[in-house]
Structure formats: C-alpha cells, structure tokens
Motif scaffolding. Sequence first.
Motif: not given
Length: 149
Positions: A53-56, A91-93, A111-113
């Motif tokens: 998430l931090a990378d994205h 996706s995988a994590p 968090a992803t959203t």
Amino acid sequence: MIIALFAVAGTLLGAVTTALLQQHGARAERRAAHADLDRRERIAAVAALVAALADHRRAMWMRESLRLSGAPAVEYDTARADSHGTRSAISAPLVTVEILAPALATAAGTATTAVYALRGAIDQHDLDRLRAAAIAATGDLVRAAACTT
C-alpha cells in the motif's frame, strides 16, 4: 497378597497418569507453537500489505502530481507504468490478509480503497488530502492488527 495387588495397581495407575499428563503437555505445546506460527503469518501478511500500500500510495501520488502539474507525457507515462506495477502488487497480500485474518478484512479493504482513491484527484490540495486519508487508513489497519494478533 492384597498389598501386592494394590502395589501393582498403584504402579499401573501411576504409569497411566504420567503418560496422560505427558500427552496433554505435548498437545498444549503443539497448540502453542501452532498459535505462534499463525500469529507470525498474520503479522507478515499485514506487513506485506502495508508495504504494498505504501509503494502504491507513493507511486500514485507521484503519478497524479505529474498529471496535475502538466508534466511532459513521457514522465507521466513512466509514472503511470510504475503505478500499474505497484497496484498489482497489492492483490496477493490483500488476499492473504483476508484469508489469514478475516477480522482485518474490513480495515484492509478500507486502506486499499483509500490508496486507490488517489487516482483522479482534482488538484494538488485534493491529492494531498487523499494521501493523508490513505496514510490514516493504513494506520488504522496496523492498529487493528495489533489488537488482533
């Protein structure tokens, strides 16, 4: 003779009791080891998701900042390609967290959203606000994980 029978019965009963206690202790040790392994796997899954998430989030902030500033197309296209790679790395994590720690599925999804929401910011101020919201949602995920692991 009766004393001898009681002695043999006592010895047998002692041996059975000892065996049962050892078996119970071994089972308890296996359960504790299994629980510790499960906990470590959940922590590793959450850590991998938080890193993805931090990378994205970083890639999307860079991409959208370039778009909003009117940067040259080649710079934007490079940032866009980078953001596609970091998005797919989530996706995988995310699935791993949802499977290993279903209690964290909502926080992980939120968090992803929040990170995905950086796309299409209307201006730099909006982008910064969305970034702060994504950081906060990721922090909420970490705090939820700390309470469940």
